[in-house]
Design a protein around this motif. Structure first.
Motif, PDB file in Angstrom:
ATOM      1  N   ALA A  61       0.823  -1.204   0.000  1.00 27.40           N
ATOM      2  CA  ALA A  61       0.000   0.000   0.000  1.00 27.40           C
ATOM      3  C   ALA A  61       0.867   1.269   0.000  1.00 27.40           C
ATOM      4  O   ALA A  61       1.874   1.342   0.698  1.00 27.40           O
ATOM      5  N   TYR A  62       0.462   2.242  -0.803  1.00 22.52           N
ATOM      6  CA  TYR A  62       1.113   3.541  -0.763  1.00 22.52           C
ATOM      7  C   TYR A  62       0.662   4.280   0.486  1.00 22.52           C
ATOM      8  O   TYR A  62      -0.487   4.167   0.932  1.00 22.52           O
ATOM      9  N   ARG A  63       1.576   5.079   1.033  1.00 20.99           N
ATOM     10  CA  ARG A  63       1.269   5.823   2.248  1.00 20.99           C
ATOM     11  C   ARG A  63       1.753   7.261   2.125  1.00 20.99           C
ATOM     12  O   ARG A  63       2.620   7.582   1.312  1.00 20.99           O
ATOM     13  N   GLY A  64       1.215   8.119   2.972  1.00 17.88           N
ATOM     14  CA  GLY A  64       1.723   9.479   3.146  1.00 17.88           C
ATOM     15  C   GLY A  64       1.834  10.268   1.871  1.00 17.88           C
ATOM     16  O   GLY A  64       0.916  10.333   1.052  1.00 17.88           O
ATOM     17  N   SER A  65       2.994  10.912   1.691  1.00 17.21           N
ATOM     18  CA  SER A  65       3.204  11.819   0.568  1.00 17.21           C
ATOM     19  C   SER A  65       3.141  11.092  -0.774  1.00 17.21           C
ATOM     20  O   SER A  65       2.682  11.662  -1.775  1.00 17.21           O
ATOM     21  N   ALA A  66       3.573   9.817  -0.818  1.00 15.24           N
ATOM     22  CA  ALA A  66       3.518   9.064  -2.068  1.00 15.24           C
ATOM     23  C   ALA A  66       2.073   8.868  -2.517  1.00 15.24           C
ATOM     24  O   ALA A  66       1.752   8.992  -3.707  1.00 15.24           O
ATOM     25  N   LEU A  67       1.193   8.597  -1.576  1.00 11.83           N
ATOM     26  CA  LEU A  67      -0.220   8.417  -1.901  1.00 11.83           C
ATOM     27  C   LEU A  67      -0.848   9.732  -2.354  1.00 11.83           C
ATOM     28  O   LEU A  67      -1.588   9.781  -3.343  1.00 11.83           O
ATOM     29  N   LYS A  68      -0.546  10.816  -1.652  1.00 13.79           N
ATOM     30  CA  LYS A  68      -1.070  12.130  -2.045  1.00 13.79           C
ATOM     31  C   LYS A  68      -0.598  12.511  -3.448  1.00 13.79           C
ATOM     32  O   LYS A  68      -1.336  13.106  -4.233  1.00 13.79           O
ATOM     33  N   HIS A  69       0.642  12.167  -3.739  1.00 16.76           N
ATOM     34  CA  HIS A  69       1.203  12.473  -5.054  1.00 16.76           C
ATOM     35  C   HIS A  69       0.454  11.738  -6.152  1.00 16.76           C
ATOM     36  O   HIS A  69       0.072  12.323  -7.174  1.00 16.76           O
ATOM     37  N   LEU A  70       0.189  10.450  -5.957  1.00 15.69           N
ATOM     38  CA  LEU A  70      -0.520   9.665  -6.957  1.00 15.69           C
ATOM     39  C   LEU A  70      -1.952  10.154  -7.137  1.00 15.69           C
ATOM     40  O   LEU A  70      -2.464  10.213  -8.266  1.00 15.69           O
ATOM     41  N   LEU A  71      -2.615  10.508  -6.055  1.00 14.28           N
ATOM     42  CA  LEU A  71      -3.976  11.026  -6.163  1.00 14.28           C
ATOM     43  C   LEU A  71      -3.998  12.362  -6.909  1.00 14.28           C
ATOM     44  O   LEU A  71      -4.930  12.632  -7.683  1.00 14.28           O
ATOM     45  N   ALA A  72      -2.972  13.182  -6.709  1.00  9.55           N
ATOM     46  CA  ALA A  72      -2.886  14.458  -7.424  1.00  9.55           C
ATOM     47  C   ALA A  72      -2.670  14.236  -8.921  1.00  9.55           C
ATOM     48  O   ALA A  72      -3.247  14.947  -9.757  1.00  9.55           O
ATOM     49  N   ILE A  73      -1.837  13.254  -9.270  1.00 10.65           N
ATOM     50  CA  ILE A  73      -1.656  12.906 -10.685  1.00 10.65           C
ATOM     51  C   ILE A  73      -2.994  12.487 -11.282  1.00 10.65           C
ATOM     52  O   ILE A  73      -3.353  12.884 -12.402  1.00 10.65           O
ATOM     53  N   GLY A  74      -3.751  11.703 -10.532  1.00  7.94           N
ATOM     54  CA  GLY A  74      -5.070  11.292 -10.995  1.00  7.94           C
ATOM     55  C   GLY A  74      -5.997  12.458 -11.240  1.00  7.94           C
ATOM     56  O   GLY A  74      -6.774  12.463 -12.202  1.00  7.94           O
ATOM     57  N   ASP A  75      -5.922  13.464 -10.392  1.00  8.19           N
ATOM     58  CA  ASP A  75      -6.762  14.645 -10.573  1.00  8.19           C
ATOM     59  C   ASP A  75      -6.412  15.384 -11.863  1.00  8.19           C
ATOM     60  O   ASP A  75      -7.299  15.905 -12.561  1.00  8.19           O
ATOM     61  N   VAL A  76      -5.124  15.458 -12.198  1.00  7.64           N
ATOM     62  CA  VAL A  76      -4.725  16.104 -13.452  1.00  7.64           C
ATOM     63  C   VAL A  76      -5.233  15.296 -14.636  1.00  7.64           C
ATOM     64  O   VAL A  76      -5.751  15.858 -15.617  1.00  7.64           O
ATOM     65  N   TYR A  77      -5.117  13.978 -14.559  1.00  7.74           N
ATOM     66  CA  TYR A  77      -5.645  13.124 -15.622  1.00  7.74           C
ATOM     67  C   TYR A  77      -7.133  13.380 -15.835  1.00  7.74           C
ATOM     68  O   TYR A  77      -7.608  13.544 -16.974  1.00  7.74           O
ATOM     69  N   LEU A  78      -7.895  13.419 -14.759  1.00  7.10           N
ATOM     70  CA  LEU A  78      -9.335  13.627 -14.868  1.00  7.10           C
ATOM     71  C   LEU A  78      -9.662  14.983 -15.469  1.00  7.10           C
ATOM     72  O   LEU A  78     -10.599  15.117 -16.260  1.00  7.10           O
ATOM     73  N   ALA A  79      -8.890  16.003 -15.091  1.00 10.80           N
ATOM     74  CA  ALA A  79      -9.124  17.338 -15.648  1.00 10.80           C
ATOM     75  C   ALA A  79      -8.863  17.371 -17.140  1.00 10.80           C
ATOM     76  O   ALA A  79      -9.558  18.042 -17.903  1.00 10.80           O
ATOM     77  N   ALA A  80      -7.847  16.611 -17.585  1.00  8.09           N
ATOM     78  CA  ALA A  80      -7.522  16.574 -19.016  1.00  8.09           C
ATOM     79  C   ALA A  80      -8.496  15.699 -19.794  1.00  8.09           C
ATOM     80  O   ALA A  80      -8.860  16.021 -20.931  1.00  8.09           O
ATOM     81  N   LYS A  81      -8.944  14.605 -19.195  1.00  2.83           N
ATOM     82  CA  LYS A  81      -9.801  13.645 -19.887  1.00  2.83           C
ATOM     83  C   LYS A  81     -11.267  14.008 -19.803  1.00  2.83           C
ATOM     84  O   LYS A  81     -12.014  13.872 -20.783  1.00  2.83           O
ATOM     85  N   HIS A  82     -11.703  14.468 -18.642  1.00  3.55           N
ATOM     86  CA  HIS A  82     -13.127  14.663 -18.407  1.00  3.55           C
ATOM     87  C   HIS A  82     -13.502  16.111 -18.107  1.00  3.55           C
ATOM     88  O   HIS A  82     -14.648  16.385 -17.759  1.00  3.55           O
ATOM     89  N   GLY A  83     -12.532  17.035 -18.226  1.00  2.00           N
ATOM     90  CA  GLY A  83     -12.830  18.439 -17.967  1.00  2.00           C
ATOM     91  C   GLY A  83     -13.859  18.992 -18.952  1.00  2.00           C
ATOM     92  O   GLY A  83     -13.963  18.541 -20.091  1.00  2.00           O
ATOM     93  N   GLN A  84     -14.601  19.977 -18.506  1.00  2.00           N
ATOM     94  CA  GLN A  84     -15.685  20.526 -19.312  1.00  2.00           C
ATOM     95  C   GLN A  84     -15.266  21.699 -20.190  1.00  2.00           C
ATOM     96  O   GLN A  84     -16.087  22.249 -20.916  1.00  2.00           O
ATOM     97  N   THR A  85     -13.987  22.076 -20.138  1.00  2.00           N
ATOM     98  CA  THR A  85     -13.583  23.302 -20.834  1.00  2.00           C
ATOM     99  C   THR A  85     -12.629  23.046 -21.992  1.00  2.00           C
ATOM    100  O   THR A  85     -11.979  23.971 -22.465  1.00  2.00           O
ATOM    101  N   SER A  86     -12.526  21.816 -22.470  1.00  2.00           N
ATOM    102  CA  SER A  86     -11.606  21.554 -23.572  1.00  2.00           C
ATOM    103  C   SER A  86     -12.087  22.265 -24.832  1.00  2.00           C
ATOM    104  O   SER A  86     -13.274  22.259 -25.144  1.00  2.00           O
ATOM    105  N   PRO A  87     -11.165  22.896 -25.571  1.00  2.00           N
ATOM    106  CA  PRO A  87     -11.556  23.606 -26.789  1.00  2.00           C
ATOM    107  C   PRO A  87     -12.161  22.652 -27.813  1.00  2.00           C
ATOM    108  O   PRO A  87     -11.850  21.468 -27.836  1.00  2.00           O
ATOM    109  N   GLU A  88     -13.020  23.183 -28.645  1.00  2.00           N
ATOM    110  CA  GLU A  88     -13.641  22.360 -29.679  1.00  2.00           C
ATOM    111  C   GLU A  88     -12.570  21.742 -30.570  1.00  2.00           C
ATOM    112  O   GLU A  88     -11.639  22.411 -31.018  1.00  2.00           O
ATOM    113  N   GLY A  89     -12.698  20.465 -30.799  1.00  2.00           N
ATOM    114  CA  GLY A  89     -11.737  19.773 -31.651  1.00  2.00           C
ATOM    115  C   GLY A  89     -10.509  19.278 -30.922  1.00  2.00           C
ATOM    116  O   GLY A  89      -9.599  18.736 -31.552  1.00  2.00           O
ATOM    117  N   THR A  90     -10.456  19.423 -29.586  1.00  2.00           N
ATOM    118  CA  THR A  90      -9.310  18.970 -28.802  1.00  2.00           C
ATOM    119  C   THR A  90      -9.705  17.805 -27.910  1.00  2.00           C
ATOM    120  O   THR A  90     -10.665  17.901 -27.151  1.00  2.00           O
TER     121      THR A  90
END
Length: 258
Positions: free
Chosen positions: A94-123
């Motif tokens: 199991a990941y713990r502490g700062s390593a776990l927070k880091h991975l969850l933050a990476i996941g948040d960036v992925y979600l913003a890029a993949k599922h964000g509502q503000t991507s320009p048309e055609g992107t």
């Protein structure tokens, strides 16, 4: 789960999507799982995550204390990694502490890029991957992620660094040098077939952001773009929130091209 008889489960396509994304992200919380798999309610995603856990496809750990509130975080078991088609993705400890927070933050960036509502048309986000080993001897770094944006048929390769301030600026400066070597050596083209790339740096806060920019500006004004995790969360990944190593003008990633 230890001491619990595993329950049978019929794997749905939504489960496969969840497991495949988790193979890349390595850990995921309930909110992230809800977005990835498209669950319409907290109750439904909680129910499904529990079933996947009891079926032996996910392992679950709790963060925090009962009195202070606990948060469940999920990773793949060997069985879950096999269903995801990536046996190497099973998390052995199991990941713990700062390593776990880091991975969850990476996941948040992925979600913003993949599922964000503000991507320009055609992107669209057409490729995402994470790394389990160093890129190559020229660039002995393990990026937090790599993504490709397709903007009306033009591909924009981007490496990702999520910086929570847990490493020294000297360590980050070493990463800057490695990315620059990768850019001028021709190794990136040989590895990916792409001509050039940029490095996106998402920092934990404004003070850390400025320190990273100053460190980078000693070496280059090119390749790197900076923002904060909060800006990605509140404004959106595709909004004009990205800064060069020097200067105060923030820009979007793709509206005018990279």
């Amino acid at each position: 789960m230890a001491g619990t008889k595993r329950q049978s489960i019929v794997i749905q396509e939504r489960d496969r999507v969840l497991l495949r994304v988790l193979a890349d992200l390595r850990v995921m919380d309930r909110r992230q799982a809800q977005i990835v798999a498209g669950f319409g309610s907290v109750t439904r995603v909680n129910t499904r995550l529990l079933k996947l856990t009891r079926a032996g496809l996910l392992k679950r750990i709790f963060l925090g204390t009962i009195a202070g509130g606990r948060k469940a975080v999920y990773s793949l078991t060997a069985e879950g990694a096999a269903v995801a088609g990536d046996p190497e993705a099973a998390v052995k400890s199991a990941y713990r502490g700062s390593a776990l927070k880091h991975l969850l933050a990476i996941g948040d960036v992925y979600l913003a890029a993949k599922h964000g509502q503000t991507s320009p048309e055609g992107t669209t986000l057409t490729n995402w991957r994470t790394f389990r080993q160093k890129l190559n001897p020229t660039a002995p770094i393990i990026p937090d992620g790599y993504l490709e944006l397709d903007c009306k048929g033009v591909l924009h390769p981007l490496f990702l660094e999520v910086d929570l301030g847990t490493e020294t600026l000297a360590v980050f400066e070493g990463k800057v040098r490695s990315y620059l070597r990768l850019a001028v050596s021709g190794d990136f083209q040989r590895l990916s077939g792409r001509q050039r790339f940029r490095v996106l740096v998402a920092a934990s806060g404004e003070k850390r952001l400025e320190n990273l920019r100053r460190t980078t500006a000693k070496h280059t004004q090119k390749i790197f773009r900076f923002t904060t995790l909060d800006a990605i969360k509140t404004s959106g990944f595709y909004e004009p929130i990205w800064l060069k190593p020097e200067g105060d003008k923030s820009e979007p990633l793709v509206r005018k091209g990279l």
